[in-house]
Scaffold this motif. Structure first.
Motif, mmCIF file in Angstrom:
data_model
loop_
_atom_site.group_PDB
_atom_site.id
_atom_site.type_symbol
_atom_site.label_atom_id
_atom_site.label_comp_id
_atom_site.label_asym_id
_atom_site.label_seq_id
_atom_site.Cartn_x
_atom_site.Cartn_y
_atom_site.Cartn_z
ATOM 1 N N ALA A 152 0.831 -1.205 0.000
ATOM 2 C CA ALA A 152 0.000 0.000 0.000
ATOM 3 C C ALA A 152 0.865 1.253 0.000
ATOM 4 N N GLY A 153 1.950 1.226 0.777
ATOM 5 C CA GLY A 153 2.849 2.372 0.790
ATOM 6 C C GLY A 153 3.508 2.600 -0.553
ATOM 7 N N ALA A 154 3.942 1.508 -1.195
ATOM 8 C CA ALA A 154 4.616 1.643 -2.491
ATOM 9 C C ALA A 154 3.691 2.203 -3.549
ATOM 10 N N VAL A 155 2.454 1.722 -3.584
ATOM 11 C CA VAL A 155 1.532 2.198 -4.615
ATOM 12 C C VAL A 155 1.092 3.625 -4.332
ATOM 13 N N SER A 156 0.983 3.977 -3.046
ATOM 14 C CA SER A 156 0.619 5.350 -2.709
ATOM 15 C C SER A 156 1.741 6.311 -3.063
ATOM 16 N N VAL A 157 2.972 5.907 -2.772
ATOM 17 C CA VAL A 157 4.117 6.742 -3.133
ATOM 18 C C VAL A 157 4.243 6.853 -4.647
ATOM 19 N N ALA A 158 3.960 5.754 -5.363
ATOM 20 C CA ALA A 158 4.041 5.788 -6.828
ATOM 21 C C ALA A 158 3.127 6.855 -7.401
ATOM 22 N N GLY A 159 2.003 7.069 -6.753
ATOM 23 C CA GLY A 159 1.065 8.064 -7.247
ATOM 24 C C GLY A 159 1.556 9.485 -7.145
ATOM 25 N N VAL A 160 2.595 9.741 -6.337
ATOM 26 C CA VAL A 160 3.080 11.114 -6.165
ATOM 27 C C VAL A 160 4.498 11.304 -6.698
ATOM 28 N N LEU A 161 5.085 10.238 -7.247
ATOM 29 C CA LEU A 161 6.433 10.374 -7.803
ATOM 30 C C LEU A 161 6.397 11.121 -9.127
ATOM 31 N N GLU A 162 7.480 11.777 -9.444
ATOM 32 C CA GLU A 162 7.597 12.488 -10.717
ATOM 33 C C GLU A 162 8.140 11.541 -11.783
ATOM 34 N N GLY A 163 7.570 11.585 -12.963
ATOM 35 C CA GLY A 163 8.074 10.798 -14.079
ATOM 36 C C GLY A 163 7.352 9.474 -14.231
ATOM 37 N N THR A 164 7.088 9.111 -15.478
ATOM 38 C CA THR A 164 6.350 7.887 -15.772
ATOM 39 C C THR A 164 7.104 6.646 -15.317
#
Length: 489
Positions: A223-235
């Motif tokens: 859950a943390g990884a997918v949530s962080v993925a949503g706010v990272l810059e770049g595809t």
């Protein structure tokens, strides 16, 4: 055994004349959590201007969703240890304390920690909302009860941005959290009056049930990884984050299959069981809700809508979800239920696909008017299938402890899928580059494809459970392989 005995064993522990009371508590618990998923997103710009800490902006949703997902997985064990009333009082007290702490936060770090406390309370209440239906309502009302529970997600997705936007427009963010604390406290005060004080006979579990630590750590990391993925810059960074999350989910499944200490019922991982397909279909339906995070952006950029108007426009999916369940929950025939399970994902996917085809630069007002019913139809797809899939999960096992765990898993799957869907939608937005029109189409077409897979998983659920009904199997405790009296954890 008579039909009356059947209903008594299945959990009719509260008088039918008092049903409105339990439903207010159960629905209220799910609603406050659903509202807060998006409430803070509307308030955060105003809070940042007051408290500072702009660098922590993105962690607002991450901390809340991770805490919420973890707590939903502990709902069944909370019931086993503290019973209906005790578990609900803990949930409402935790959420109220978190909301008050948010309202009084002197710094952004305190606000984020308070959001985590809110998330723990909200997750516990969401899980309890589905699990307690087994003991607070007679089986004949399970479909309507689960329809009301799942409708609260739709209402929350509508009310959260609206409430947050209203207070943000007034330039005062703290009272919004205070309002949520008051609502939570009122619901908590009702708990001892309207809920059964203990679980029905034969459903009391271990007073100190063990916690599946490894499973919790794996799903928390996912859950943390997918949530962080949503706010990272770049595809690429977003895709990598989603990939890591998928690997962690795979690790979670492998561990659960081989462990006696698990989050989801044993039935989930057995060959020939419909429960895994039911959960997958529920998760893919929840993916469609992720579009609501970006529809206000598309409405503002492509149609020139004002922020408040764009927010209400985006809530058409939730409105369709909530209203459709009123009629869907009345359907009881096995053949009709099977059709609705498959039709729901198809209708959701079709609505998102048509919405993508209707996107235009500088869209005229008449076209915007067409968007609303299309999104409503998409949301109706969720409403058609969700309550019947929820009842299928609740009725998937004869063991009452495993049944509560299966019911609580509905909220876990929904919360985790919304987090996954939002992150995936974030990746798709970036694929559009500088073109908002391309971004909108990538998001809507991509989510439509994913949601359409739900028709296949629903068909698989129908194939392994060919005669779904709203009447559950008898819920007598299963015996342990080692000769003990309780079902194995």
């Amino acid at each position: 055994m008579s039909a009356d005995d059947d209903e008594t064993m299945a959990g009719e522990s509260h008088p039918g004349t008092g049903l409105p009371g339990p439903m207010i508590v159960l629905a209220g618990g799910v609603l406050v959590g659903a509202i807060n998923i998006y409430l803070a997103a509307s308030l955060l710009p105003t809070a940042v201007a007051d408290l500072g800490g702009a660098s922590f902006y993105a962690w607002n949703m991450t901390i809340y969703l991770v805490a919420m997902v973890v707590a939903t997985m502990l709902a069944g064990r909370s019931l086993s240890r503290w019973g209906n009333v005790g578990a609900y009082l803990i949930g409402f007290a935790t959420f109220t304390a978190g909301s008050l702490a948010c309202a009084l936060s002197p710094a952004m770090a305190v606000l984020l920690a308070s959001r985590g406390l809110q998330g723990l309370g909200a997750g516990l209440l969401s899980g309890l909302g589905f699990a307690v239906i087994r003991s607070a309502l007679p089986p004949r009302l399970w479909t309507r009860g689960t329809a009301l529970m799942s409708a609260m997600y739709g209402v929350g997705n509508f009310a959260g941005p609206a409430l947050g936007g209203l207070f943000a427009q007034l330039g005062s963010w703290r009272p919004a959290f205070a309002v949520m604390a008051v609502v939570s406290a009122v619901c908590g005060a009702l708990v001892p009056r309207v809920l059964p004080s203990v679980l029905p006979s034969g459903e009391r579990g271990d007073p100190r049930p063990p916690v599946p630590v490894v499973s919790l750590l794996l799903v928390t990391a996912a859950a943390g990884a997918v949530s962080v993925a949503g706010v990272l810059e770049g595809t690429f960074a977003k895709a990598a984050g989603v990939g890591v999350a998928l690997l962690l989910v795979a690790g979670f499944v492998v561990h659960e299959r081989g462990s006696e200490l698990r989050v989801f019922p044993r039935t989930t991982y057995q060959g020939g069981s419909s429960l895994k397909w039911v959960y997958l279909t529920l998760g893919l339906l929840a993916f469609g809700v992720a579009a609501e995070s970006f529809l206000p952006l598309f409405g503002q950029r492509l149609a020139g809508l004002a922020p408040l108007v764009a927010g209400f426009f985006a809530a058409a999916i939730s409105l369709g979800w909530s209203l459709t369940q009123i009629g869907s929950s009345l359907v009881t025939g096995g053949r009709a239920v099977r059709r609705l399970r498959v039709l729901g994902p198809l209708l959701l996917a079709a609505g998102l696909l048509v919405q993508g085809l209707l996107q235009r630069e500088e869209a005229p007002i008449w076209l915007v008017a067409v968007w609303v019913p299309v999104l409503f139809v998409a949301g109706a797809g969720i409403g058609l299938a969700y309550p019947h899939l929820s009842v299928a999960a609740m009725s998937s096992t004869r063991d009452p402890e495993e049944g509560r765990r299966a019911a609580a898993g509905i909220a876990t799957v929904t919360s985790l899928s919304i987090a996954f869907g939002t992150a995936v939608a974030g990746v798709l937005v970036n694929l559009g580059g500088g073109s908002m029109l391309d971004s909108a189409r990538y998001v809507l077409f991509g989510l439509a494809l994913l949601c359409a897979i739900g028709a296949l998983t629903a068909h698989a659920a129908n194939r392994t459970d060919p005669s779904p009904t709203t009447r559950p199997p008898l819920t007598r405790p299963a015996t342990r392989a080692d000769g003990g009296g309780r079902s194995q954890q």
